[in-house]
Scaffold this motif. Structure first.
Motif, PDB file in Angstrom:
ATOM      1  N   UNK A 285       0.827  -1.203   0.000  1.00  0.00           N
ATOM      2  CA  UNK A 285       0.000   0.000   0.000  1.00  0.00           C
ATOM      3  C   UNK A 285       0.864   1.257   0.000  1.00  0.00           C
ATOM      4  N   UNK A 286       1.898   1.259   0.824  1.00  0.00           N
ATOM      5  CA  UNK A 286       2.801   2.416   0.886  1.00  0.00           C
ATOM      6  C   UNK A 286       3.473   2.636  -0.467  1.00  0.00           C
ATOM      7  N   UNK A 287       3.939   1.551  -1.085  1.00  0.00           N
ATOM      8  CA  UNK A 287       4.577   1.654  -2.395  1.00  0.00           C
ATOM      9  C   UNK A 287       3.596   2.214  -3.424  1.00  0.00           C
ATOM     10  N   UNK A 288       2.361   1.682  -3.426  1.00  0.00           N
ATOM     11  CA  UNK A 288       1.366   2.137  -4.394  1.00  0.00           C
ATOM     12  C   UNK A 288       1.013   3.604  -4.179  1.00  0.00           C
ATOM     13  N   UNK A 289       0.901   4.029  -2.931  1.00  0.00           N
ATOM     14  CA  UNK A 289       0.606   5.432  -2.651  1.00  0.00           C
ATOM     15  C   UNK A 289       1.740   6.337  -3.117  1.00  0.00           C
ATOM     16  N   UNK A 290       2.978   5.936  -2.858  1.00  0.00           N
ATOM     17  CA  UNK A 290       4.127   6.725  -3.293  1.00  0.00           C
ATOM     18  C   UNK A 290       4.205   6.770  -4.810  1.00  0.00           C
ATOM     19  N   UNK A 291       3.945   5.637  -5.444  1.00  0.00           N
ATOM     20  CA  UNK A 291       3.993   5.548  -6.897  1.00  0.00           C
ATOM     21  C   UNK A 291       2.905   6.441  -7.506  1.00  0.00           C
ATOM     22  N   UNK A 292       1.716   6.405  -6.919  1.00  0.00           N
ATOM     23  CA  UNK A 292       0.611   7.233  -7.391  1.00  0.00           C
ATOM     24  C   UNK A 292       0.970   8.719  -7.244  1.00  0.00           C
ATOM     25  N   UNK A 293       1.584   9.062  -6.124  1.00  0.00           N
ATOM     26  CA  UNK A 293       2.008  10.449  -5.889  1.00  0.00           C
ATOM     27  C   UNK A 293       3.033  10.869  -6.943  1.00  0.00           C
ATOM     28  N   UNK A 294       3.981   9.975  -7.227  1.00  0.00           N
ATOM     29  CA  UNK A 294       5.008  10.278  -8.223  1.00  0.00           C
ATOM     30  C   UNK A 294       4.380  10.446  -9.607  1.00  0.00           C
ATOM     31  N   UNK A 295       3.376   9.637  -9.931  1.00  0.00           N
ATOM     32  CA  UNK A 295       2.703   9.751 -11.225  1.00  0.00           C
ATOM     33  C   UNK A 295       1.991  11.095 -11.339  1.00  0.00           C
ATOM     34  N   UNK A 296       1.310  11.498 -10.271  1.00  0.00           N
ATOM     35  CA  UNK A 296       0.614  12.787 -10.283  1.00  0.00           C
ATOM     36  C   UNK A 296       1.603  13.918 -10.440  1.00  0.00           C
ATOM     37  N   UNK A 297       2.722  13.816  -9.739  1.00  0.00           N
ATOM     38  CA  UNK A 297       3.761  14.836  -9.799  1.00  0.00           C
ATOM     39  C   UNK A 297       4.319  14.926 -11.226  1.00  0.00           C
TER      40      UNK A 297
END
Length: 55
Positions: A38-50
Motif C-alpha cells: 500500500x505504501x509503495x502504491x501510494x508513493x507511486x501514485x504520488x510520483x505519477x501525479x507529480x
C-alpha cells in the motif's frame, strides 16, 4: 481424570498454542506485506501525479 488423559489434554493445548502462534505470525507477516504494498502504491501514485503535473 487419570494421568494419561491429563497428559493428552496438555499435549493438545500445547499443539493449539503452537498452531495459534504460527497463524498469528502468518497474519502479522501478511499485514506487513500489505502495508508495504500500500505504501509503495501510494508513493507511486504520488510520483505519477507529480510527473503528470510537469508534463
Amino acid at each position: 481424570m487419570n494421568s494419561a488423559e491429563i497428559d493428552l489434554l496438555n499435549a493438545r493445548n500445547k499443539i493449539q498454542i503452537c498452531i495459534g502462534d504460527e497463524i498469528s505470525k502468518k497474519i502479522a507477516n501478511k499485514e506487513r506485506q500489505l502495508a508495504a504494498k500500500l505504501k509503495y502504491e501510494e508513493e507511486h501514485r504520488y510520483e505519477q501525479k507529480k510527473t503528470r503535473g510537469k508534463a
